[in-house]
Design an enzyme around this catalytic site. Structure first.
Site, PDB file in Angstrom:
ATOM      1  N   GLU A 249      -7.666 -19.830  39.042  1.00  0.00           N
ATOM      2  CA  GLU A 249      -6.679 -19.065  38.291  1.00  0.00           C
ATOM      3  C   GLU A 249      -5.370 -19.750  37.992  1.00  0.00           C
ATOM      4  O   GLU A 249      -4.654 -19.068  37.248  1.00  0.00           O
ATOM      5  CB  GLU A 249      -6.406 -17.665  39.107  1.00  0.00           C
ATOM      6  CG  GLU A 249      -7.747 -16.759  39.182  1.00  0.00           C
ATOM      7  CD  GLU A 249      -8.437 -17.289  40.543  1.00  0.00           C
ATOM      8  OE1 GLU A 249      -8.184 -18.413  41.240  1.00  0.00           O
ATOM      9  OE2 GLU A 249      -9.360 -16.664  40.850  1.00  0.00           O
ATOM     10  N   ASP A 250      -5.383 -20.886  38.332  1.00  0.00           N
ATOM     11  CA  ASP A 250      -3.902 -21.860  38.186  1.00  0.00           C
ATOM     12  C   ASP A 250      -3.306 -22.143  36.884  1.00  0.00           C
ATOM     13  O   ASP A 250      -4.136 -22.579  35.939  1.00  0.00           O
ATOM     14  CB  ASP A 250      -4.081 -22.813  39.184  1.00  0.00           C
ATOM     15  CG  ASP A 250      -2.647 -23.568  39.172  1.00  0.00           C
ATOM     16  OD1 ASP A 250      -2.049 -23.447  40.084  1.00  0.00           O
ATOM     17  OD2 ASP A 250      -2.329 -24.470  38.318  1.00  0.00           O
ATOM     18  N   ALA A 251      -2.369 -21.431  36.381  1.00  0.00           N
ATOM     19  CA  ALA A 251      -1.676 -21.620  35.218  1.00  0.00           C
ATOM     20  C   ALA A 251      -1.458 -23.081  34.859  1.00  0.00           C
ATOM     21  O   ALA A 251      -1.637 -23.432  33.624  1.00  0.00           O
ATOM     22  CB  ALA A 251      -0.229 -20.681  35.340  1.00  0.00           C
ATOM     23  N   LEU A 253      -3.295 -25.552  36.112  1.00  0.00           N
ATOM     24  CA  LEU A 253      -4.488 -26.163  35.544  1.00  0.00           C
ATOM     25  C   LEU A 253      -4.881 -25.743  34.135  1.00  0.00           C
ATOM     26  O   LEU A 253      -5.543 -26.486  33.376  1.00  0.00           O
ATOM     27  CB  LEU A 253      -5.498 -25.670  36.495  1.00  0.00           C
ATOM     28  CG  LEU A 253      -6.865 -26.036  36.437  1.00  0.00           C
ATOM     29  CD1 LEU A 253      -7.095 -27.476  36.591  1.00  0.00           C
ATOM     30  CD2 LEU A 253      -7.897 -25.470  37.590  1.00  0.00           C
ATOM     31  N   TRP A 291      -3.507 -31.766  36.986  1.00  0.00           N
ATOM     32  CA  TRP A 291      -2.027 -31.382  37.467  1.00  0.00           C
ATOM     33  C   TRP A 291      -1.303 -32.394  37.050  1.00  0.00           C
ATOM     34  O   TRP A 291      -0.160 -32.303  36.578  1.00  0.00           O
ATOM     35  CB  TRP A 291      -1.970 -31.042  38.958  1.00  0.00           C
ATOM     36  CG  TRP A 291      -2.231 -29.677  39.048  1.00  0.00           C
ATOM     37  CD1 TRP A 291      -2.324 -28.425  38.333  1.00  0.00           C
ATOM     38  CD2 TRP A 291      -2.575 -28.886  40.409  1.00  0.00           C
ATOM     39  NE1 TRP A 291      -2.622 -27.250  38.920  1.00  0.00           N
ATOM     40  CE2 TRP A 291      -2.868 -27.608  40.165  1.00  0.00           C
ATOM     41  CE3 TRP A 291      -2.622 -29.642  41.894  1.00  0.00           C
ATOM     42  CZ2 TRP A 291      -3.152 -26.765  41.513  1.00  0.00           C
ATOM     43  CZ3 TRP A 291      -3.213 -28.831  42.874  1.00  0.00           C
ATOM     44  CH2 TRP A 291      -3.269 -27.303  42.493  1.00  0.00           C
TER      45      TRP A 291
END
Length: 296
Positions: A249-251, A253, A291
């Site tokens: 869910e990483d923004a 990423l 990232w």
DNA sequence: CGCCAGGTTAGAG
DNA sequence: CTCTAACATGGC
């Protein structure tokens, strides 16, 4: 002062890791100085200050600055550093397939040797992840800075101040109000204190979680209030070094994938799951390099 | 002012 | 099970 060497794999670049360590001017848990980093850790209840740099053979040169070095101490620092820079992971298989992947190809070439800079302290990793939830990184670093400055143990050496991350036992006794004063949201304050209590009471520990399998450990973490899928995967990646853990869910990423694929909108979770099928077994490193692509 | 940021939870449908 | 509002504040 005395120095010793830590051997490193060929696929390791201290310089690339330093880029990560240099991410924020508000970082208090280590100090960088040119191509060198300094940090304090506890070994048998004693604070040890050491520096790391590389030699021409790409090995790490560790200098203990505030103690006479013993074999036992060297051993302890060596394990810490190996853990910190994820030196045990063999990146050859990852590079072998990443070199043929349209997205990762250029990234692994550009950032060759970059490794996951881990967080050996599980309480620190969880707290930092909670602090970073849903806010931009620079603000997250500032919250952490205030938190560490207010509640972390200080250590001074030659005009410089170093900090330990706040102890769970201490944080467990804090009122939410003392964190609200540091600009934590009520939610974050509660999550961090609850997490600290879980450590202080022995409900959770790194040792205990390390005995579990990947899915069991994740399940166990998510039972804690404030720890969702993103946070659980984040610490499984940064503290436990599971190569298949990654924060879906990483923004950041999402942003990285969007840029690399030139998408007009952020990818959906389904799209990311689909994409990451190709990276099976290496999701953590695929994420790390994606990232890294953001800081271009 | 608006939208997004290294999300998670509780509650509704 | 899935969808949504609320959380709080900074960066741009």
């Amino acid at each position: 002062m005395s120095s010793f060497i830590i051997e490193t794999p060929k696929e390791f670049s201290f310089h690339q890791c330093l880029h990560f360590l240099n991410r924020s001017p508000n970082e208090l848990l280590h100090l960088t100085q040119g191509e060198q980093v300094q940090k304090i850790i506890r070994v048998h209840d004693k604070t040890i200050l050491f520096s790391i740099e590389t030699d021409l053979q790409n090995q790490l040169v560790v200098s203990v600055l505030n103690q006479r070095t013993t074999a036992t101490l060297q051993q302890a620092i060596c394990s810490y550093v190996t853990d910190w820079f994820d030196l045990k992971t063999d990146l050859k298989p990852f590079y072998a397939f990443a070199s043929n992947d349209p997205i990762l190809k250029s990234l692994v070439k550009k950032y060759a040797g970059y490794r996951i800079v881990g967080m050996p302290d599980l309480f620190e990793a969880l707290s930092w992840a909670i602090i970073g939830q849903q806010i931009n990184l620079s603000f997250a670093y500032r919250l952490k800075q205030q938190f560490v400055q207010s509640f972390g143990e200080k250590f001074s050496w030659k005009e410089r101040t170093y900090y330990h991350f706040p102890a769970a036992e201490l944080v467990a006794g804090l009122n939410p109000a003392s964190l609200l004063a540091l600009q934590f949201s009520r939610q974050k304050a509660e999550y961090v204190i609850a997490t600290a209590k879980a450590f202080a009471s022995g409900v959770i520990s790194k040792e205990q979680l390390s005995l579990l399998s990947f899915p069991e450990a994740k399940e166990r973490l998510i039972k804690l209030k404030g720890i969702g899928n993103w946070t659980a995967n984040y610490v499984l990646m940064k503290t436990f070094h599971y190569p298949n853990a990654f924060p879906l869910e990483d923004a950041g990423l999402h942003q990285a994938i969007r840029r690399q694929l030139n998408l007009s909108a952020k990818p959906t979770l389904q799209q990311i799951e689909q994409l990451f099928k190709k990276y099976k077994g290496w999701e953590a490193y695929a994420t790390l390099y994606l990232w890294r692509s953001l800081s271009e």
